[in-house]
Design a protein around this motif. Structure first.
Motif: not given
Length: 250
Positions: A152-160
């Motif tokens: 989640f932390l990783m994907e949150a960097e690319r997804n608003e």
């Protein structure tokens, strides 16, 4: 006058239903178990059991596909519920992820709360070391939600959408944590320290660093101690622990 054919038909219906009920069949979203012999028994699920089934299916899909690539149809296919049965509880995969992250937060808070109980009469050094240990365990302990959190932390960097969810989760964490007597809660603006904890979690869960991070626990613990002491927070957290423990007894 009631039609004779209708009465005969209804008689067959009630006979059929009676047989199904006597074997343990119920018509609804169900879970399937086994009875003695080869008789299959369908047991009505509670709303909580259905919600848990959906979340477990979502967790599996997220771990396999990532959050963005997982669809509602993917999750539905992993459950025993109908499409309408799933949508009755969740409108989107983001809502499912939100509840999974909440469950992970609550699990961590419950663990910390249990760890704090023996320290009511402890001196300042013992309390501080307990706080250091809690922070260390948060980074390296295994549980069913940790890898999901790291992803989640990783994907949150690319997804608003996920970034907004991340901010909401942080706010919820502080609101919940402040209600636990004695739990020292870092201020929300401690972004550097929070980023450090998250960096270690990502390394441990996604980059195979658990063994190296746990081989020498003092490496991480010294970093934690240094942060609190360097920023003048050691005494403040010990004071907060004692005050909140006292307030919790009132």
């Amino acid at each position: 006058m009631v039609d004779e054919a209708y009465l005969i038909f209804m008689g067959y219906v009630f006979f059929y239903l009676d047989k199904r009920i006597s074997l343990g069949y119920y018509i609804s979203d169900v879970s399937v178990t086994k009875k003695k012999g080869d008789v299959v028994v369908r047991v009505r699920k509670t709303p909580q059991e259905r919600r848990e089934e959906i979340l477990e299916a979502a967790r599996t899909c997220f771990l396999e596909n990532g959050f963005v690539a997982t669809t509602m149809e993917d999750v539905i296919a992993r459950t025993s519920l109908s499409k309408g049965g799933v949508y009755r509880y969740y409108d989107s995969t983001v809502d499912m992820l939100h509840d999974l992250m909440r469950a992970g937060t609550q699990l961590r808070l419950d663990i910390i709360h249990e760890q704090m109980k023996p320290f009511e009469a402890a001196d300042a050094d013992e309390i501080f070391e307990m706080i250091v240990e809690q922070n260390y365990r948060k980074m390296v302990d295994e549980n069913k939600y940790k890898k999901l959190y790291a992803m989640f932390l990783m994907e949150a960097e690319r997804n608003e959408t996920l970034r907004r969810l991340k901010r909401a989760l942080y706010e919820e964490f502080y609101d919940v944590a402040k209600k636990i007597p004695g739990l020292p809660v870092p201020a929300a603006e401690w972004t550097t320290y929070i980023d450090f904890i998250n960096m270690v979690i990502v390394g441990v869960e996604l980059m195979g660093m658990r063994e190296s991070m746990t081989a020498d626990p003092d490496f991480l613990k010294d970093t934690i101690r240094s942060f609190y002491i360097k920023n003048g927070l050691r005494d403040e957290l010990v004071k907060q622990f004692r005050e909140r423990k006292e307030n919790g007894k009132e």
